[in-house]
Design a protein around this motif. Sequence first.
Motif, PDB file in Angstrom:
ATOM      1  N   ALA A 109       8.174  37.698  -1.685  1.00 41.93           N
ATOM      2  CA  ALA A 109       7.842  36.290  -1.472  1.00 41.93           C
ATOM      3  C   ALA A 109       7.217  35.694  -2.729  1.00 41.93           C
ATOM      4  O   ALA A 109       7.566  34.582  -3.152  1.00 41.93           O
ATOM      5  N   LEU A 110       6.286  36.434  -3.344  1.00 38.30           N
ATOM      6  CA  LEU A 110       5.647  35.934  -4.562  1.00 38.30           C
ATOM      7  C   LEU A 110       6.637  35.847  -5.716  1.00 38.30           C
ATOM      8  O   LEU A 110       6.599  34.895  -6.507  1.00 38.30           O
ATOM      9  N   MET A 111       7.518  36.836  -5.830  1.00 42.03           N
ATOM     10  CA  MET A 111       8.533  36.804  -6.882  1.00 42.03           C
ATOM     11  C   MET A 111       9.461  35.612  -6.700  1.00 42.03           C
ATOM     12  O   MET A 111       9.766  34.878  -7.649  1.00 42.03           O
ATOM     13  N   ALA A 112       9.907  35.399  -5.469  1.00 43.17           N
ATOM     14  CA  ALA A 112      10.803  34.273  -5.193  1.00 43.17           C
ATOM     15  C   ALA A 112      10.102  32.947  -5.422  1.00 43.17           C
ATOM     16  O   ALA A 112      10.694  31.986  -5.922  1.00 43.17           O
ATOM     17  N   ALA A 113       8.823  32.880  -5.055  1.00 46.65           N
ATOM     18  CA  ALA A 113       8.083  31.636  -5.196  1.00 46.65           C
ATOM     19  C   ALA A 113       7.748  31.329  -6.643  1.00 46.65           C
ATOM     20  O   ALA A 113       7.986  30.228  -7.142  1.00 46.65           O
ATOM     21  N   ALA A 114       7.193  32.318  -7.348  1.00 49.89           N
ATOM     22  CA  ALA A 114       6.687  32.083  -8.701  1.00 49.89           C
ATOM     23  C   ALA A 114       7.781  32.153  -9.758  1.00 49.89           C
ATOM     24  O   ALA A 114       7.797  31.352 -10.705  1.00 49.89           O
ATOM     25  N   VAL A 115       8.710  33.105  -9.633  1.00 47.60           N
ATOM     26  CA  VAL A 115       9.719  33.308 -10.667  1.00 47.60           C
ATOM     27  C   VAL A 115      10.995  32.519 -10.374  1.00 47.60           C
ATOM     28  O   VAL A 115      11.561  31.879 -11.268  1.00 47.60           O
ATOM     29  N   LEU A 116      11.439  32.557  -9.120  1.00 46.93           N
ATOM     30  CA  LEU A 116      12.671  31.836  -8.775  1.00 46.93           C
ATOM     31  C   LEU A 116      12.417  30.374  -8.425  1.00 46.93           C
ATOM     32  O   LEU A 116      13.365  29.606  -8.267  1.00 46.93           O
ATOM     33  N   GLY A 117      11.148  29.992  -8.278  1.00 50.57           N
ATOM     34  CA  GLY A 117      10.806  28.583  -8.066  1.00 50.57           C
ATOM     35  C   GLY A 117      11.171  28.034  -6.710  1.00 50.57           C
ATOM     36  O   GLY A 117      11.454  26.833  -6.583  1.00 50.57           O
TER      37      GLY A 117
END
Length: 321
Positions: A109-117
Amino acid sequence: MQASLLIALIPALAWGATGIVTTKMGGSAGQQSLGMTFGALIFGILTLVLYVIPSAGFDFAMNPRLWVVGFVSGLFWAVGTAGQFIGFKKMGVSVGNPISTGGQIVSNALMAAAVLGEWTTGKMWLFGSLAILSVVVGAILTSLPDAKTPKVENPNYDFKAGLLAMLISTLGFMMYFVLPNLLFKLGYISSAIHGAPNGNGLYYMTSVVGPQSIGQVLGAFIIVIFFLKERSIMFELPTWRNIVTGLVWAVGNVFMFVSAANPAVGQAVATTLSQMGVVVGVFGGIFILGEKKSKRQLVYAVIGSLLVVLGGIMISNLSIF
C-alpha cells in the motif's frame, strides 16, 4: 466496479488456502517452494499458450521487455515464498499468515501510494494511514501468544527466526507485486503495452505470468541449493505433491495482476484485497491443520482478522476521497 472488486478477491481465497494446502502436502521449506514453482510454471505456460498468444499475438507475448519484467518479478517471488514457508515452519500458519499478510498489505500500500502515486489527496493519505494501522494492529492481535497456555511441542519453533524470515519474505513479495507497474512508471514499459488491449492492462499482466513462472523456478532452485542446502532432497515426493500448491497459488496470481493493472482497481487496492485471505489462513490453520489456540487467542484472532479486513475495505474505497 463491483465485478472488478469481486475478481480482485479471488486471490484472497486462493492465497489464503496456500499455507493450508502446502502444509497438507508436507515437505521441507525448500521442497514446498520448489514444488510450488513447478505448479506455477505449468499454469504460466498454459496461460501463455492458451490465452496470451491467441489473444494478444505472438509478437506481443514474446516482447523482450515483458519477459524481463516477468522474469525479475519471479525471482523476487521466490525470495518471498521461501521466507514465508520458513516462517510458517518456525511460527505456525495461524501465526505466520497474519504477520506475512500485514507486512505485505502495509509495504504494498505504501509503495503504491508513495512511489506509484495512487494516493493523490490529503484525505486519501489520512484514511489510508488509518487503514494500514488497522491492518498492523489486526495482524499483531492474531499472532499474540497466551502466557497461560502450555507451549506447543514444535521442534522447529523459533519466533525470532520466523519473524526475520517473514521480514525477508515481505520485501521479496513487495518487489514481486509492484515491479510490473513500477517499471511502467519508470518508462521501461510503454503506455500502449501497459494498457493493452482497452486500457485495462489485461494483455500486459497475463503476458508476464509465463516468464514470471520461469523466474520463480530458477529463483527457487538457487535458494534451495545454495541457501537452504536441500539439494539431496529437492526431487523427493513432497516436492511433486506441492505442484498442487502452485496451481492453487497461480490462480490467485493471475487475477491479482489483472486487477492491479485495471484502472478501476489499481495496485494498492488489488494487493490489499488479495491479502484478505488472512481469514482463510488463520482459521484454516486452527480448524483444518489443528493448530492449538486458547479461548483468549481465538478472541484475539477474530478481532484481529476483522481489523485486517476493515483496513482492506478502507484501502479499497480510498477513491471516494
